[in-house]
Design a protein around this motif. Structure first.
Motif, short mmCIF file in Angstrom:
data_model
loop_
_atom_site.label_atom_id
_atom_site.label_comp_id
_atom_site.label_asym_id
_atom_site.label_seq_id
_atom_site.Cartn_x
_atom_site.Cartn_y
_atom_site.Cartn_z
N LEU A 237 0.83 -1.21 0.00
CA LEU A 237 0.00 0.00 0.00
C LEU A 237 0.87 1.25 0.00
O LEU A 237 0.62 2.21 -0.75
N GLN A 238 1.89 1.26 0.84
CA GLN A 238 2.75 2.43 0.95
C GLN A 238 3.43 2.77 -0.37
O GLN A 238 3.54 3.94 -0.74
N ARG A 239 3.89 1.77 -1.10
CA ARG A 239 4.55 2.03 -2.38
C ARG A 239 3.60 2.73 -3.34
O ARG A 239 4.00 3.67 -4.04
N GLY A 240 2.36 2.28 -3.39
CA GLY A 240 1.40 2.92 -4.28
C GLY A 240 1.06 4.33 -3.85
O GLY A 240 1.05 5.27 -4.66
N THR A 241 0.80 4.51 -2.56
CA THR A 241 0.43 5.83 -2.04
C THR A 241 1.55 6.84 -2.23
O THR A 241 1.34 7.95 -2.73
N SER A 242 2.76 6.47 -1.84
CA SER A 242 3.87 7.42 -1.88
C SER A 242 4.25 7.80 -3.30
O SER A 242 4.64 8.95 -3.55
N ALA A 243 4.12 6.88 -4.26
CA ALA A 243 4.45 7.21 -5.65
C ALA A 243 3.55 8.30 -6.20
O ALA A 243 4.00 9.22 -6.90
N VAL A 244 2.26 8.23 -5.88
CA VAL A 244 1.31 9.25 -6.34
C VAL A 244 1.58 10.58 -5.65
O VAL A 244 1.63 11.64 -6.30
N ARG A 291 0.26 -8.58 -4.54
CA ARG A 291 1.07 -7.41 -4.19
C ARG A 291 0.78 -6.25 -5.13
O ARG A 291 0.65 -5.09 -4.70
N HIS A 292 0.68 -6.55 -6.43
CA HIS A 292 0.39 -5.50 -7.40
C HIS A 292 -1.01 -4.93 -7.18
O HIS A 292 -1.22 -3.71 -7.28
N ALA A 293 -1.96 -5.78 -6.83
CA ALA A 293 -3.32 -5.30 -6.58
C ALA A 293 -3.35 -4.36 -5.38
O ALA A 293 -4.03 -3.32 -5.40
N ILE A 294 -2.62 -4.69 -4.32
CA ILE A 294 -2.57 -3.82 -3.15
C ILE A 294 -1.85 -2.51 -3.48
O ILE A 294 -2.25 -1.43 -3.01
N TYR A 295 -0.81 -2.59 -4.30
CA TYR A 295 -0.10 -1.39 -4.76
C TYR A 295 -1.07 -0.45 -5.49
O TYR A 295 -1.08 0.76 -5.24
N VAL A 296 -1.89 -1.00 -6.37
CA VAL A 296 -2.87 -0.18 -7.10
C VAL A 296 -3.87 0.42 -6.11
O VAL A 296 -4.26 1.59 -6.24
N ALA A 297 -4.28 -0.36 -5.11
CA ALA A 297 -5.19 0.17 -4.09
C ALA A 297 -4.55 1.35 -3.35
O ALA A 297 -5.23 2.34 -3.03
N GLY A 298 -3.24 1.25 -3.10
CA GLY A 298 -2.53 2.37 -2.47
C GLY A 298 -2.53 3.61 -3.34
O GLY A 298 -2.70 4.73 -2.84
N ARG A 299 -2.37 3.43 -4.64
CA ARG A 299 -2.43 4.57 -5.56
C ARG A 299 -3.81 5.21 -5.52
O ARG A 299 -3.94 6.44 -5.50
N LEU A 300 -4.84 4.38 -5.53
CA LEU A 300 -6.21 4.91 -5.49
C LEU A 300 -6.45 5.66 -4.19
O LEU A 300 -7.12 6.71 -4.19
#
Length: 313
Positions: A237-244, A291-300
């Motif tokens: 989740l953190q990877r997705g959130t922080s990238a955005v 893992r990729h699905a959770i990453y996308v959830a973090g971006r959202l």
């Protein structure tokens, strides 16, 4: 003669720090007649300055200059910024970044320096190999968390780097002069992705030759305490959130045509997610897909205004 600053941020990991510094002390660069003058600087982010005491005890027998600074304000960005300020003050020709939980083979530093001089790169990034605890579950090992991508490993030295990292990285000291501090945005102090933000700015300022150095590998250990579902979910989740969030922070600082497009990237990642659904049926690929699905959830989450402070606050 070149001045080389090796920067090590640390926070309450004395055993890992000792192993990291021992591996730096064992570099073959110190056993030959080298014209490079190396200074290792540790950024201690612990309020009680325990690492500063540790470094003072090690410095006398160390093969190069070794010192510590006490970074009293918490957070990884503040620690990295303070270390960069030290490298700038010593007018380092090259700045080398290594994390306190990593250790190097004996030719690591000479390989990085040689590759920089041979290629004329602005920065070079090397692979990091992860060692898992024997009791780490198989699904976690297959998830890709903390692992160097096999596709990256196959790239020859001198290729465009597939990742932007603030560990196992060497860069020209002149980049620090070219960019206004803080080099790592304080908005990302507890979020991560500060390395991406830094290199986006460096690239926009004309220091965009960020290349891959396949031979300069580091090793890190994944503690058993992190080899569980909670870390897996939080990290993804953190990877997705922080990238955005990093893209939104940096975009106003970039010239026209160099802006990132976080929403567009998120939409592409969602399409990849749909296309990859069959991987759920493959035991060897399932945890990577999740893992990729959770990453996308973090971006959202980030697009909706939520953030996850992975590194504490």
């Amino acid at each position: 003669m070149s001045d080389v600053a090796v920067l090590v941020p640390t926070f309450r990991r004395p055993e890992m720090l000792a192993r990291c510094l021992a591996s730096i002390a064992g570099q073959d660069l110190f056993s030959v007649d080298s014209s490079d003058r190396v200074t290792v600087i540790v950024g201690d982010n612990n309020p009680d300055a325990s690492a500063c005491t540790q470094i003072a005890e090690m410095a006398a027998g160390y093969p190069c200059a070794l010192r510590a600074i006490h970074v009293t304000e918490p957070g990884l960005c503040r620690n990295r910024n303070a270390l960069f300020a030290e490298a700038l003050a010593m007018r380092a020709d090259y700045v080398v970044l290594i994390d306190d939980d990593e250790w190097a083979g004996t030719d690591w530093l000479s390989t990085l320096l040689g590759a920089m001089r041979q290629t004329g790169a602005d920065a070079m990034v090397g692979p990091v190999h992860t060692i898992f605890h024997p009791d780490a579950p198989e699904w976690f090992r297959r998830s890709g968390i903390g692992q160097s991508d096999a596709r990256n490993e196959a790239l020859p030295t001198g290729s465009r780097s597939p990742k932007l990292a603030s560990h196992n990285t060497i860069l020209k000291g002149e980049i620090l002069t070219a960019l206004e501090p803080p080099w790592f945005p304080l908005e990302l102090n507890f979020l991560g992705a500060e390395d991406q933000a830094f290199f986006w700015r460096a690239s926009a300022a004309g220091h965009d030759r960020i290349l891959w150095c396949a031979e300069a590998a580091l090793t890190e250990e994944m503690p058993l305490a992190r080899s569980d579902r909670r870390y897996f979910i939080d990290r993804s989740l953190q990877r997705g959130t922080s990238a955005v969030i990093a893209a939104k922070i940096i975009n106003p600082l970039l010239p026209a045509g160099r802006a990132r497009h976080p929403l567009r990237i998120t939409l592409k990642e969602m399409l990849r997610l749909v296309a990859g659904l069959p991987m759920l049926l493959l035991p060897t690929r399932r945890s990577r897909y999740i893992r990729h699905a959770i990453y996308v959830a973090g971006r959202l989450q980030a697009h909706l205004g939520h953030q996850r402070n992975f590194y504490g606050s």
